[in-house]
Write an enzyme that holds these catalytic residues in place. Structure first.
Site, short mmCIF file in Angstrom:
data_model
loop_
_atom_site.label_atom_id
_atom_site.label_comp_id
_atom_site.label_asym_id
_atom_site.label_seq_id
_atom_site.Cartn_x
_atom_site.Cartn_y
_atom_site.Cartn_z
N ARG A 2 0.86 -1.18 0.00
CA ARG A 2 0.00 0.00 0.00
C ARG A 2 0.90 1.23 0.00
NH1 ARG A 2 -3.48 -2.72 -1.51
NH2 ARG A 2 -5.58 -3.08 -0.66
N GLU A 21 -3.22 7.65 -3.84
CA GLU A 21 -4.04 7.12 -4.94
C GLU A 21 -5.42 7.75 -4.92
OE1 GLU A 21 -4.16 2.79 -5.30
OE2 GLU A 21 -2.04 2.72 -4.79
N HIS A 61 -1.34 -0.10 -9.92
CA HIS A 61 -2.03 -0.98 -8.95
C HIS A 61 -2.64 -2.19 -9.65
CE1 HIS A 61 -4.01 -0.96 -4.69
NE2 HIS A 61 -3.73 -2.20 -5.10
P1 NAP Z 1 -0.99 -11.38 4.89
O1 NAP Z 1 -0.89 -12.82 4.53
O2 NAP Z 1 -1.83 -10.97 6.04
O3 NAP Z 1 0.51 -10.84 5.09
C1 NAP Z 1 0.83 -9.60 5.65
C2 NAP Z 1 2.02 -9.81 6.55
O4 NAP Z 1 2.49 -8.55 7.03
C3 NAP Z 1 1.72 -10.67 7.78
O5 NAP Z 1 2.75 -11.63 7.95
C4 NAP Z 1 1.73 -9.65 8.90
O6 NAP Z 1 2.07 -10.20 10.14
C5 NAP Z 1 2.80 -8.72 8.41
N1 NAP Z 1 2.82 -7.44 9.10
C6 NAP Z 1 1.80 -6.74 9.67
N2 NAP Z 1 2.26 -5.62 10.25
C7 NAP Z 1 3.61 -5.62 10.05
C8 NAP Z 1 4.65 -4.76 10.43
N3 NAP Z 1 4.40 -3.67 11.16
N4 NAP Z 1 5.91 -5.06 10.06
C9 NAP Z 1 6.18 -6.18 9.35
N5 NAP Z 1 5.23 -7.05 8.97
C10 NAP Z 1 3.96 -6.77 9.31
O7 NAP Z 1 -1.51 -10.53 3.65
P2 NAP Z 1 -1.23 -10.79 2.09
O8 NAP Z 1 -2.34 -11.56 1.50
O9 NAP Z 1 0.15 -11.27 1.91
O10 NAP Z 1 -1.37 -9.27 1.54
C11 NAP Z 1 -0.49 -8.28 2.02
C12 NAP Z 1 -0.90 -6.91 1.54
O11 NAP Z 1 -0.61 -6.77 0.16
C13 NAP Z 1 -2.39 -6.59 1.64
O12 NAP Z 1 -2.74 -6.13 2.93
C14 NAP Z 1 -2.60 -5.54 0.58
O13 NAP Z 1 -2.49 -4.26 1.15
C15 NAP Z 1 -1.44 -5.76 -0.39
N6 NAP Z 1 -1.88 -6.22 -1.72
C16 NAP Z 1 -1.63 -5.45 -2.82
C17 NAP Z 1 -1.99 -5.91 -4.07
C18 NAP Z 1 -1.73 -5.09 -5.30
O14 NAP Z 1 -2.56 -5.11 -6.21
N7 NAP Z 1 -0.63 -4.39 -5.41
C19 NAP Z 1 -2.64 -7.14 -4.22
C20 NAP Z 1 -2.89 -7.89 -3.09
C21 NAP Z 1 -2.51 -7.43 -1.83
P3 NAP Z 1 0.92 -10.93 11.03
O15 NAP Z 1 0.65 -12.21 10.33
O16 NAP Z 1 1.54 -11.09 12.35
O17 NAP Z 1 -0.27 -10.01 11.03
C1 GLV Z 2 -5.19 -5.23 -3.71
O1 GLV Z 2 -4.51 -4.28 -3.57
C2 GLV Z 2 -5.72 -6.02 -2.64
O2 GLV Z 2 -5.55 -5.65 -1.46
O3 GLV Z 2 -6.36 -7.04 -2.95
#
Ligand code: NAP
Ligand code: GLV
Ligand code: GLV
Length: 305
Positions: A224, A253, A271
């Site tokens: 993000r 954004e 994005h």
């Molecule tokens: P996820 O499985 O929940 O992974 C997020 C990780 O970040 C978790 O391991 C979490 O730890 C950790 N975290 C939380 N706070 C932190 C901090 N302060 N310092 C270091 N690590 C921290 O989520 P995901 O499915 O991988 O998705 C991650 C993020 O990617 C989403 O929240 C979204 O914003 C973004 N995203 C972007 C796109 C795009 O189109 N560019 C697409 C999909 C997702 P815990 O497990 O302990 O909470």
């Molecule tokens: C995309 O940014 C998502 O959070 O799925």
């Protein structure tokens, strides 16, 4: 009487197919960013809604319609939703985790390769000159083999990026929530962000963090935008401290900083982390399925609240 499901965008048709029959469906497709007032109008007749990551689902919006019982956010990130307000109001919130992990990890690798191998600068050169000259010293980047990748947010997507990067010969270190990132900042050649946007992660990459990064390192952000202080990032790239950055997400954004746009060694994606046919269809399927489950009295598969 049927319940009304509001679709705040044009989603893959599978969402409609799953909901048709059981619900009245109202579509509000638009590519424009919406205000809270817009959202209040759009959700006025909703019992449930499938929403965009750019839709502001604030306490004001969520409390404007007492019939609203469920929000299926068409994203894994839920930072656009006031989840605490939803909990207070008894509104169930779901998201779309997992099905977009590979797509987003692939796009992250694409950005790491694009910035370290100057793919976009090269594309621009070919289009501008209409020629392709091979030269020993032209458009040199860095090899990924033996370089260190730091992953901040080692969850689903972060771990999938780690797996890919290891296949490219990178050494990977990562940090989860609550873990220190100083070793990542000071030792990594490429840093990739995969943490959610929370009060704690906002501006985690600020001027001080950027100054701790190795001279010549690269920053990649597909998580993000507000995780990074975008002005400070521009300073770090303009000064030459960082060799480049690649972004799929922006601090303000849909706005993109004009300073970023002037930098050749910054790759800018709009994005598109989850933008594959496969991921977007799967996201629509699980969002709509959770709406259906909720009104059938079943537990949603991806409840956030
Ligand atoms: P996820 O499985 O929940 O992974 C997020 C990780 O970040 C978790 O391991 C979490 O730890 C950790 N975290 C939380 N706070 C932190 C901090 N302060 N310092 C270091 N690590 C921290 O989520 P995901 O499915 O991988 O998705 C991650 C993020 O990617 C989403 O929240 C979204 O914003 C973004 N995203 C972007 C796109 C795009 O189109 N560019 C697409 C999909 C997702 P815990 O497990 O302990 O909470
Ligand atoms: C995309 O940014 C998502 O959070 O799925
Ligand atoms: C490059 O094209 C090479 O053959 O080395």
């Amino acid at each position: 009487m049927k319940y009304t499901v509001v679709l705040t965008a044009k989603y893959p048709p599978i969402a409609r197919d799953i909901l048709a029959g059981a619900f009245d469906i109202v579509e509000h497709p638009t590519e424009q960013a919406r205000s809270e007032d817009d959202m209040i109008t759009i959700l006025a007749e909703a019992d449930a809604a499938i929403t965009l990551l750019s839709d502001p689902l604030t306490r004001l919006v969520l409390s404007s319609n007492p019939n609203l019982r469920m929000v299926a956010n068409y994203a894994v990130g839920t930072n656009n939703v006031d989840v605490e307000a939803a909990r207070d109001l008894g509104i169930t919130v779901t998201n779309t985790p997992g099905v977009l992990t590979d797509a987003t990890a692939d796009l992250t690798m694409a950005l790491i390769l694009a910035i370290t191998r100057r793919v976009v600068e090269g594309d621009d050169e070919v289009r501008t000159s209409g020629r392709c000259e091979w030269e020993p010293m032209k458009l040199l980047g860095i090899a990924l083999q033996g370089k260190r990748l730091g992953i901040i947010g080692l969850g689903r997507i972060g771990s999938a990026v780690a797996e890919r990067a290891r296949a490219f010969g990178m050494e990977v270190i990562g940090a989860r929530r609550g873990e220190k990132i100083d070793e990542i900042l000071t030792t990594c050649d490429v840093i990739s962000l995969h943490a959610p946007l929370t009060a704690e992660t906002r501006h985690m990459i600020d001027a001080a963090a950027l100054a701790r990064m190795k001279p010549g390192a690269f920053l990649v952000n597909t998580a993000r935008g507000p995780l990074v202080d975008e002005d400070a990032l521009c300073d770090a790239v303009e000064s030459g401290h960082l060799r480049g950055a690649a972004l799929d997400v922006y601090e303000f954004e849909p706005g993109v900083s004009p300073r970023l746009m002037r930098l050749k060694n910054v790759v800018l994606a709009p994005h598109i982390g989850s933008a594959t046919d496969e991921a977007r269809i799967a996201m629509a399927r699980i969002a709509a399925t959770d709406v259906l489950r909720f009104f059938n009295g079943q537990k949603p598969l991806n409840a956030v609240t």
